[in-house]
Design a protein around this motif. Structure first.
Motif, PDB file in Angstrom:
ATOM      1  N   PHE A 209       0.842  -1.200   0.000  1.00 16.86           N
ATOM      2  CA  PHE A 209       0.000   0.000   0.000  1.00 16.86           C
ATOM      3  C   PHE A 209       0.878   1.251   0.000  1.00 16.86           C
ATOM      4  O   PHE A 209       0.591   2.226  -0.712  1.00 16.86           O
ATOM      5  CB  PHE A 209      -0.904  -0.028   1.235  1.00 16.86           C
ATOM      6  CG  PHE A 209      -1.827   1.143   1.353  1.00 16.86           C
ATOM      7  CD1 PHE A 209      -3.006   1.186   0.637  1.00 16.86           C
ATOM      8  CD2 PHE A 209      -1.522   2.197   2.195  1.00 16.86           C
ATOM      9  CE1 PHE A 209      -3.871   2.270   0.749  1.00 16.86           C
ATOM     10  CE2 PHE A 209      -2.374   3.279   2.316  1.00 16.86           C
ATOM     11  CZ  PHE A 209      -3.551   3.311   1.594  1.00 16.86           C
ATOM     12  N   PHE A 210       1.958   1.239   0.791  1.00 20.94           N
ATOM     13  CA  PHE A 210       2.861   2.385   0.871  1.00 20.94           C
ATOM     14  C   PHE A 210       3.930   2.326  -0.223  1.00 20.94           C
ATOM     15  O   PHE A 210       4.233   3.337  -0.848  1.00 20.94           O
ATOM     16  CB  PHE A 210       3.523   2.439   2.252  1.00 20.94           C
ATOM     17  CG  PHE A 210       2.562   2.747   3.364  1.00 20.94           C
ATOM     18  CD1 PHE A 210       2.163   4.045   3.611  1.00 20.94           C
ATOM     19  CD2 PHE A 210       2.051   1.728   4.154  1.00 20.94           C
ATOM     20  CE1 PHE A 210       1.260   4.336   4.639  1.00 20.94           C
ATOM     21  CE2 PHE A 210       1.151   2.003   5.177  1.00 20.94           C
ATOM     22  CZ  PHE A 210       0.755   3.310   5.420  1.00 20.94           C
ATOM     23  N   VAL A 211       4.485   1.155  -0.449  1.00 16.59           N
ATOM     24  CA  VAL A 211       5.539   1.011  -1.452  1.00 16.59           C
ATOM     25  C   VAL A 211       5.036   1.405  -2.836  1.00 16.59           C
ATOM     26  O   VAL A 211       5.775   1.963  -3.651  1.00 16.59           O
ATOM     27  CB  VAL A 211       6.082  -0.436  -1.449  1.00 16.59           C
ATOM     28  CG1 VAL A 211       7.134  -0.620  -2.547  1.00 16.59           C
ATOM     29  CG2 VAL A 211       6.676  -0.786  -0.090  1.00 16.59           C
ATOM     30  N   ASN A 212       3.755   1.133  -3.094  1.00 21.96           N
ATOM     31  CA  ASN A 212       3.154   1.429  -4.393  1.00 21.96           C
ATOM     32  C   ASN A 212       3.159   2.923  -4.718  1.00 21.96           C
ATOM     33  O   ASN A 212       2.997   3.313  -5.871  1.00 21.96           O
ATOM     34  CB  ASN A 212       1.714   0.903  -4.426  1.00 21.96           C
ATOM     35  CG  ASN A 212       1.091   0.967  -5.801  1.00 21.96           C
ATOM     36  OD1 ASN A 212       1.736   0.676  -6.800  1.00 21.96           O
ATOM     37  ND2 ASN A 212      -0.175   1.338  -5.868  1.00 21.96           N
ATOM     38  N   GLU A 213       3.376   3.765  -3.719  1.00 26.02           N
ATOM     39  CA  GLU A 213       3.361   5.214  -3.948  1.00 26.02           C
ATOM     40  C   GLU A 213       4.667   5.730  -4.541  1.00 26.02           C
ATOM     41  O   GLU A 213       4.745   6.880  -4.955  1.00 26.02           O
ATOM     42  CB  GLU A 213       3.064   5.950  -2.634  1.00 26.02           C
ATOM     43  CG  GLU A 213       1.681   5.681  -2.080  1.00 26.02           C
ATOM     44  CD  GLU A 213       0.569   6.209  -2.971  1.00 26.02           C
ATOM     45  OE1 GLU A 213       0.789   7.226  -3.654  1.00 26.02           O
ATOM     46  OE2 GLU A 213      -0.523   5.607  -2.977  1.00 26.02           O
ATOM     47  N   GLY A 214       5.698   4.902  -4.565  1.00 24.08           N
ATOM     48  CA  GLY A 214       6.918   5.263  -5.265  1.00 24.08           C
ATOM     49  C   GLY A 214       7.859   6.193  -4.521  1.00 24.08           C
ATOM     50  O   GLY A 214       7.887   6.244  -3.290  1.00 24.08           O
ATOM     51  N   LYS A 215       8.634   6.961  -5.307  1.00 13.19           N
ATOM     52  CA  LYS A 215       9.729   7.755  -4.757  1.00 13.19           C
ATOM     53  C   LYS A 215       9.269   8.799  -3.743  1.00 13.19           C
ATOM     54  O   LYS A 215       9.981   9.086  -2.777  1.00 13.19           O
ATOM     55  CB  LYS A 215      10.487   8.452  -5.894  1.00 13.19           C
ATOM     56  CG  LYS A 215      11.210   7.488  -6.824  1.00 13.19           C
ATOM     57  CD  LYS A 215      11.910   8.248  -7.943  1.00 13.19           C
ATOM     58  CE  LYS A 215      12.610   7.294  -8.903  1.00 13.19           C
ATOM     59  NZ  LYS A 215      13.264   8.026 -10.021  1.00 13.19           N
ATOM     60  N   SER A 216       8.103   9.392  -3.966  1.00 12.69           N
ATOM     61  CA  SER A 216       7.610  10.413  -3.036  1.00 12.69           C
ATOM     62  C   SER A 216       7.426   9.834  -1.643  1.00 12.69           C
ATOM     63  O   SER A 216       7.760  10.469  -0.640  1.00 12.69           O
ATOM     64  CB  SER A 216       6.290  10.997  -3.539  1.00 12.69           C
ATOM     65  OG  SER A 216       6.465  11.638  -4.786  1.00 12.69           O
TER      66      SER A 216
END
Length: 322
Positions: A209-216
């Motif tokens: 859920f968090f990792v999917n948000e990427g570099k930001s």
């Protein structure tokens, strides 16, 4: 019974994938597919396509994820179960990841969603998506009005979710709120919102859920790690940060074509080269035959070929196939 079990296995596949248990997720997805063949529930093909889109999005295959969402849209059948995550809203989020802000803005106009709408669970996902679009608009134009609208909307959404004790909604709203504060230069508020989201998420095992948000997200997690957090939360942050180094790298465009083949088109081309028919390719990739035919037409056009055989020969000449 298989009708219900197929849905349950699909849900378990997504749950295990979210928690980072890829092997178990694959097993449950395979079982759901097998059971789904026997299911007479009209919405199983639609839900399976949604699940496939979600998995591909997590893998970073955004073009393929959009294809599965288009497939889901064609398969959608209205049922008594509320559709709280419309396909077009899911696509809007992928457009934002692709940097296609105009397409996401088109979705906002077409669905008619507004910042001052009355809030409720049935359209909550769309309103959170609207907040994401507003943040992207602020980042693109430095519009103060857009980011203020996003912050007000997120504040209202969070209050509504808290009143109803919808923890999953609270986690996502807090996370998006962190992005909004960060975009507005309010670093301390951004980290506080993210900290609240992580505190709620850690006991539940949220991972992708968090990792999917990427570099930001990686930047915010790193900043939060450098602040004062307890050991349990720090361990959770480090677990999440470790996953960013394992995410799929950005593809390098080394194809000798003016209009390169997409990852999905290459996948279809390889199966064509293996001698599979359109029906067999559709079954293997869980695509409709019409979708496979559409890929073939685009492949032929890009390779300037008139047949399957010519396309394969041309691809081998260009080094796209062994």
């Amino acid at each position: 019974m298989n009708q219900i079990i197929a849905h349950h296995h699909l849900g378990l596949a997504l749950l295990h994938h979210e928690m980072g248990n890829d092997k178990s997720a694959a097993q449950y997805f395979h079982q759901s597919t097998e059971l789904g063949r026997q299911s007479t529930l009209v919405d199983f093909p639609y839900r399976k396509s949604l699940a496939q889109a979600r998995l591909k999005e997590f893998e970073g295959d955004l073009d393929v994820a959009l294809e599965f969402l288009d497939e889901a849209s064609r398969l959608y059948i209205n049922t008594p179960i509320p559709n709280t995550r419309p396909v077009e809203a899911l696509k809007a989020r992928i457009y934002l990841k692709q940097g296609q802000l105009p397409k996401a803005q088109d979705w906002v106009r077409e669905c008619g969603i507004k910042v001052n709408d009355e809030l409720g669970y049935l359209r909550e996902y769309e309103h959170i998506t609207l907040a994401r679009v507003l943040i992207a608009e602020h980042q693109s134009t430095a519009s103060e009005a857009k980011i203020q609208d996003a912050l007000r909307l997120l504040s209202r959404l969070l209050q509504t979710a808290e009143n109803a004790k919808r923890m999953g909604s609270m986690i996502e709203i807090l996370m998006v709120q962190a992005f909004a504060f960060h975009a507005h230069g309010e670093s301390s508020q951004a980290l506080e919102s993210l900290k609240r989201a992580l505190t709620l998420a850690e006991p539940e095992g949220y991972f992708r859920f968090f990792v999917n948000e990427g570099k930001s997200m990686a930047k915010l997690l790193t900043a939060l790690s450098h602040s004062h957090v307890d050991e349990r939360l720090e361990n959770y942050i480090q677990k999440l940060l470790s996953a960013f180094g394992k995410t799929k790298p950005e593809p390098v465009n080394s194809q000798p074509l003016i209009d390169p083949l997409s990852e999905r088109e290459l996948e279809v081309l390889r199966l064509v080269a293996d001698g599979l028919s359109n029906d067999e390719i559709g079954q293997k990739l869980f695509l409709a035959v019409s979708t496979v035919k559409g890929h073939n037409l685009r492949i032929f056009g890009k390779l300037q070929a008139k047949s399957r055989t010519e396309a394969v020969v041309r691809a081998r000449e260009l080094g796209l196939l062994p």
